[in-house]
Design an enzyme around this catalytic site. Structure first.
Site, mmCIF file in Angstrom:
data_model
loop_
_atom_site.group_PDB
_atom_site.id
_atom_site.type_symbol
_atom_site.label_atom_id
_atom_site.label_comp_id
_atom_site.label_asym_id
_atom_site.label_seq_id
_atom_site.Cartn_x
_atom_site.Cartn_y
_atom_site.Cartn_z
ATOM 1 N N HIS A 17 0.838 -1.204 0.000
ATOM 2 C CA HIS A 17 0.000 0.000 0.000
ATOM 3 C C HIS A 17 0.874 1.255 0.000
ATOM 4 O O HIS A 17 0.603 2.211 -0.727
ATOM 5 C CB HIS A 17 -0.905 0.050 1.246
ATOM 6 C CG HIS A 17 -1.952 -1.008 1.300
ATOM 7 N ND1 HIS A 17 -2.103 -1.825 2.402
ATOM 8 C CD2 HIS A 17 -2.904 -1.378 0.411
ATOM 9 C CE1 HIS A 17 -3.122 -2.646 2.183
ATOM 10 N NE2 HIS A 17 -3.617 -2.405 0.987
ATOM 11 N N LYS A 41 -17.896 -6.743 6.716
ATOM 12 C CA LYS A 41 -16.540 -7.257 6.872
ATOM 13 C C LYS A 41 -16.033 -7.007 8.293
ATOM 14 O O LYS A 41 -16.102 -5.889 8.790
ATOM 15 C CB LYS A 41 -15.626 -6.562 5.859
ATOM 16 C CG LYS A 41 -14.257 -7.162 5.734
ATOM 17 C CD LYS A 41 -13.502 -6.473 4.603
ATOM 18 C CE LYS A 41 -12.131 -7.038 4.429
ATOM 19 N NZ LYS A 41 -11.396 -6.343 3.365
ATOM 20 N N ARG A 90 -1.866 -6.821 -7.534
ATOM 21 C CA ARG A 90 -0.705 -7.665 -7.255
ATOM 22 C C ARG A 90 -0.579 -8.817 -8.251
ATOM 23 O O ARG A 90 0.512 -9.284 -8.534
ATOM 24 C CB ARG A 90 -0.793 -8.248 -5.841
ATOM 25 C CG ARG A 90 -0.704 -7.214 -4.746
ATOM 26 C CD ARG A 90 -0.955 -7.801 -3.373
ATOM 27 N NE ARG A 90 -2.325 -8.309 -3.293
ATOM 28 C CZ ARG A 90 -2.648 -9.542 -2.917
ATOM 29 N NH1 ARG A 90 -1.748 -10.389 -2.547
ATOM 30 N NH2 ARG A 90 -3.916 -9.917 -2.889
ATOM 31 N N SER A 128 -2.889 -7.779 2.978
ATOM 32 C CA SER A 128 -3.342 -7.554 4.354
ATOM 33 C C SER A 128 -3.800 -8.851 4.993
ATOM 34 O O SER A 128 -3.565 -9.084 6.185
ATOM 35 C CB SER A 128 -4.471 -6.521 4.386
ATOM 36 O OG SER A 128 -3.986 -5.249 4.032
#
Length: 153
Positions: A17, A41, A90, A128
Site C-alpha cells: 500500500h 466485513k 498484485r 493484508s
C-alpha cells in the site's frame, strides 16, 4: 485539479500500500486514502488504529490526506469531486476482482476513472490478509508493514 481516491480497508496497511501511495502522490494534486467502513466485513484492527497508521505514512506527502467513509466509493468521489479511483493490483486474481468493480463503477459514475497500478514486484506477494494471518499466529508480521509503523512497536 486532479483528485484521486485510494480506497480500502487497510487492515493493516502494508508496504505494498505504501508503495502505491508514494507513486500516486506524485501523479495527482490531491490524494485521499479512504478507509471504507464495511459493516459486513470484520476487521482485525480497529478503525482508529488503521487511521493512525495511514496518517503516519501519509504525512510525508503534502498532498495526501486520510479519510473514512460509509457507502459506495463512487458516491464518496462525487462528494469530494474526485475523478479517479486508484486500485493496486498484485496479480491476475486481483485484476479480475478489481476489474468487475471498476466496470460496475463505470456504469454508476461514468465520469470517474479507475486506474490500476501494479505493485512493485518485490512487494507483490504481500496482502493484508496474509499479514493478519501472521499476526494472529504470533509471527513476525512487522516486516511487511511500512517502516514508520514498525517504529511504533
Amino acid at each position: 485539479m486532479k483528485i484521486a481516491v485510494f480506497p480500502g480497508s487497510f487492515d493493516p496497511i502494508t508496504k505494498g500500500h505504501e508503495n502505491i501511495i508514494r507513486r500516486i502522490a506524485s501523479l495527482f494534486d490531491v490524494v485521499y486514502i479512504a478507509i471504507g467502513k464495511n459493516s459486513v466485513k470484520k476487521s482485525l484492527f480497529p478503525l482508529e488504529k488503521r487511521l493512525l497508521w495511514i496518517e503516519s505514512v501519509a504525512k510525508q506527502f503534502a498532498n495526501v490526506q486520510t479519510i473514512t467513509y460509509n457507502g459506495l466509493t463512487v458516491d464518496l468521489c462525487e462528494k469530494i469531486d474526485a475523478k479517479y479511483i486508484i486500485r493496486g493490483i498484485r496479480n491476475e486474481a486481483d485484476f479480475r476482482y478489481e476489474n468487475d468493480i471498476a466496470q460496475t463503477n463505470r456504469i454508476l459514475a461514468p465520469t470517474i476513472e479507475t486506474i490500476f497500478l501494479t505493485t512493485a514486484p518485490e512487494l507483490s506477494f504481500i496482502s493484508s490478509s496474509i499479514v493478519r494471518d501472521i499476526y494472529t499466529h504470533n509471527g513476525n508480521y512487522q516486516q511487511f508493514l511500512p517502516d514508520i509503523i514498525n517504529e511504533w512497536k
